[in-house]
Design a protein around this motif. Sequence first.
Motif, mmCIF file in Angstrom:
data_model
loop_
_atom_site.group_PDB
_atom_site.id
_atom_site.type_symbol
_atom_site.label_atom_id
_atom_site.label_comp_id
_atom_site.label_asym_id
_atom_site.label_seq_id
_atom_site.Cartn_x
_atom_site.Cartn_y
_atom_site.Cartn_z
ATOM 1 N N MET A 21 23.831 -7.088 -9.834
ATOM 2 C CA MET A 21 22.889 -6.113 -9.320
ATOM 3 C C MET A 21 23.286 -5.795 -7.880
ATOM 4 O O MET A 21 23.495 -6.684 -7.067
ATOM 5 N N ALA A 22 23.388 -4.523 -7.560
ATOM 6 C CA ALA A 22 23.785 -4.085 -6.226
ATOM 7 C C ALA A 22 22.586 -4.121 -5.293
ATOM 8 O O ALA A 22 21.455 -3.858 -5.691
ATOM 9 N N PHE A 23 22.864 -4.446 -4.034
ATOM 10 C CA PHE A 23 21.808 -4.491 -3.022
ATOM 11 C C PHE A 23 21.777 -3.160 -2.295
ATOM 12 O O PHE A 23 22.804 -2.655 -1.863
ATOM 13 N N SER A 24 20.611 -2.590 -2.166
ATOM 14 C CA SER A 24 20.455 -1.322 -1.474
ATOM 15 C C SER A 24 19.881 -1.571 -0.084
ATOM 16 O O SER A 24 18.824 -2.176 0.064
ATOM 17 N N PHE A 25 20.600 -1.109 0.955
ATOM 18 C CA PHE A 25 20.107 -1.270 2.319
ATOM 19 C C PHE A 25 18.897 -0.369 2.581
ATOM 20 O O PHE A 25 18.171 -0.579 3.532
ATOM 21 N N GLY A 26 18.697 0.614 1.720
ATOM 22 C CA GLY A 26 17.523 1.469 1.844
ATOM 23 C C GLY A 26 16.230 0.702 1.599
ATOM 24 O O GLY A 26 15.169 1.082 2.060
ATOM 25 N N ARG A 27 16.334 -0.390 0.869
ATOM 26 C CA ARG A 27 15.162 -1.203 0.567
ATOM 27 C C ARG A 27 14.903 -2.258 1.636
ATOM 28 O O ARG A 27 13.906 -2.960 1.589
ATOM 29 N N LEU A 28 15.790 -2.393 2.605
ATOM 30 C CA LEU A 28 15.668 -3.423 3.630
ATOM 31 C C LEU A 28 14.353 -3.346 4.405
ATOM 32 O O LEU A 28 13.703 -4.372 4.592
ATOM 33 N N PRO A 29 13.893 -2.155 4.836
ATOM 34 C CA PRO A 29 12.605 -2.123 5.546
ATOM 35 C C PRO A 29 11.458 -2.654 4.683
ATOM 36 O O PRO A 29 10.567 -3.335 5.173
ATOM 37 N N ASN A 30 11.500 -2.391 3.395
ATOM 38 C CA ASN A 30 10.463 -2.915 2.509
ATOM 39 C C ASN A 30 10.518 -4.434 2.444
ATOM 40 O O ASN A 30 9.489 -5.098 2.392
ATOM 41 N N LEU A 31 11.705 -4.990 2.431
ATOM 42 C CA LEU A 31 11.846 -6.447 2.384
ATOM 43 C C LEU A 31 11.353 -7.083 3.670
ATOM 44 O O LEU A 31 10.802 -8.177 3.659
ATOM 45 N N LEU A 32 11.562 -6.398 4.796
ATOM 46 C CA LEU A 32 11.117 -6.939 6.074
ATOM 47 C C LEU A 32 9.598 -6.915 6.178
ATOM 48 O O LEU A 32 9.014 -7.682 6.938
ATOM 49 N N GLN A 33 8.944 -6.048 5.429
ATOM 50 C CA GLN A 33 7.487 -5.964 5.454
ATOM 51 C C GLN A 33 6.836 -6.942 4.480
ATOM 52 O O GLN A 33 5.631 -7.090 4.471
ATOM 53 N N LEU A 34 7.644 -7.622 3.683
ATOM 54 C CA LEU A 34 7.105 -8.549 2.680
ATOM 55 C C LEU A 34 6.248 -9.653 3.300
ATOM 56 O O LEU A 34 5.132 -9.889 2.816
ATOM 57 N N PRO A 35 6.686 -10.334 4.362
ATOM 58 C CA PRO A 35 5.816 -11.380 4.933
ATOM 59 C C PRO A 35 4.470 -10.819 5.405
ATOM 60 O O PRO A 35 3.435 -11.466 5.244
ATOM 61 N N ARG A 36 4.488 -9.623 5.968
ATOM 62 C CA ARG A 36 3.241 -9.005 6.418
ATOM 63 C C ARG A 36 2.326 -8.728 5.233
ATOM 64 O O ARG A 36 1.120 -8.976 5.285
ATOM 65 N N ALA A 37 2.910 -8.210 4.154
ATOM 66 C CA ALA A 37 2.123 -7.916 2.957
ATOM 67 C C ALA A 37 1.544 -9.201 2.367
ATOM 68 O O ALA A 37 0.392 -9.226 1.935
ATOM 69 N N LEU A 38 2.335 -10.261 2.370
ATOM 70 C CA LEU A 38 1.852 -11.542 1.837
ATOM 71 C C LEU A 38 0.711 -12.097 2.689
ATOM 72 O O LEU A 38 -0.254 -12.640 2.158
ATOM 73 N N ARG A 39 0.809 -11.952 4.024
ATOM 74 C CA ARG A 39 -0.279 -12.399 4.894
ATOM 75 C C ARG A 39 -1.548 -11.597 4.619
ATOM 76 O O ARG A 39 -2.649 -12.140 4.597
ATOM 77 N N GLN A 40 -1.391 -10.294 4.396
ATOM 78 C CA GLN A 40 -2.541 -9.447 4.108
ATOM 79 C C GLN A 40 -3.213 -9.879 2.804
ATOM 80 O O GLN A 40 -4.436 -9.999 2.729
ATOM 81 N N ILE A 41 -2.406 -10.138 1.783
ATOM 82 C CA ILE A 41 -2.948 -10.596 0.503
ATOM 83 C C ILE A 41 -3.659 -11.935 0.673
ATOM 84 O O ILE A 41 -4.739 -12.153 0.129
ATOM 85 N N GLU A 42 -3.045 -12.830 1.441
ATOM 86 C CA GLU A 42 -3.653 -14.139 1.690
ATOM 87 C C GLU A 42 -5.014 -13.984 2.374
ATOM 88 O O GLU A 42 -5.991 -14.641 1.999
ATOM 89 N N GLN A 43 -5.097 -13.083 3.359
ATOM 90 C CA GLN A 43 -6.364 -12.861 4.055
ATOM 91 C C GLN A 43 -7.414 -12.283 3.111
ATOM 92 O O GLN A 43 -8.589 -12.672 3.158
ATOM 93 N N GLU A 44 -6.998 -11.371 2.235
ATOM 94 C CA GLU A 44 -7.943 -10.779 1.292
ATOM 95 C C GLU A 44 -8.452 -11.824 0.296
ATOM 96 O O GLU A 44 -9.633 -11.842 -0.051
ATOM 97 N N ILE A 45 -7.573 -12.699 -0.141
ATOM 98 C CA ILE A 45 -7.983 -13.772 -1.062
ATOM 99 C C ILE A 45 -8.951 -14.718 -0.367
ATOM 100 O O ILE A 45 -9.952 -15.140 -0.954
ATOM 101 N N GLU A 46 -8.683 -15.047 0.892
ATOM 102 C CA GLU A 46 -9.598 -15.909 1.643
ATOM 103 C C GLU A 46 -10.967 -15.247 1.784
ATOM 104 O O GLU A 46 -11.998 -15.921 1.673
ATOM 105 N N THR A 47 -10.985 -13.939 1.994
ATOM 106 C CA THR A 47 -12.258 -13.221 2.093
ATOM 107 C C THR A 47 -13.030 -13.326 0.789
ATOM 108 O O THR A 47 -14.236 -13.596 0.781
ATOM 109 N N VAL A 48 -12.340 -13.128 -0.331
ATOM 110 C CA VAL A 48 -13.000 -13.228 -1.635
ATOM 111 C C VAL A 48 -13.556 -14.624 -1.840
ATOM 112 O O VAL A 48 -14.692 -14.792 -2.287
ATOM 113 N N ILE A 49 -12.780 -15.634 -1.505
ATOM 114 C CA ILE A 49 -13.230 -17.020 -1.667
ATOM 115 C C ILE A 49 -14.458 -17.281 -0.808
ATOM 116 O O ILE A 49 -15.429 -17.891 -1.261
ATOM 117 N N ASN A 50 -14.442 -16.798 0.438
ATOM 118 C CA ASN A 50 -15.594 -16.997 1.320
ATOM 119 C C ASN A 50 -16.836 -16.294 0.803
ATOM 120 O O ASN A 50 -17.948 -16.809 0.924
#
Length: 75
Positions: free
Chosen positions: A1-30
């Motif tokens: 599978m070839a790697f596309s550098f066009g997708r690199l900005p999306n990959l760099l935003q992955l940790p931010r997206a995961l933190r957002q999901i984690e915060q939303e899950i914590e809100t639901v739990i609370n």
Amino acid sequence: MAFSFGRLPNLLQLPRALRQIEQEIETVINVLKPGPVGIVEHKFSSQEINEAKIIVENAVQNWKRNKLVKKVQNY
């Protein structure tokens, strides 16, 4: 599978997206945590129940009316 550098900005935003999901899950739990007994065992008055029934009946009537209008407009 070839790697596309066009997708690199999306990959760099992955940790931010995961933190957002984690915060939303914590809100639901609370929100779902049981609260004080007085809130959990709230007894609705007959007036509150009647008002809720009226709101639901109006919402259902509006939904049926809108459904009929859309059905007529599609013909």
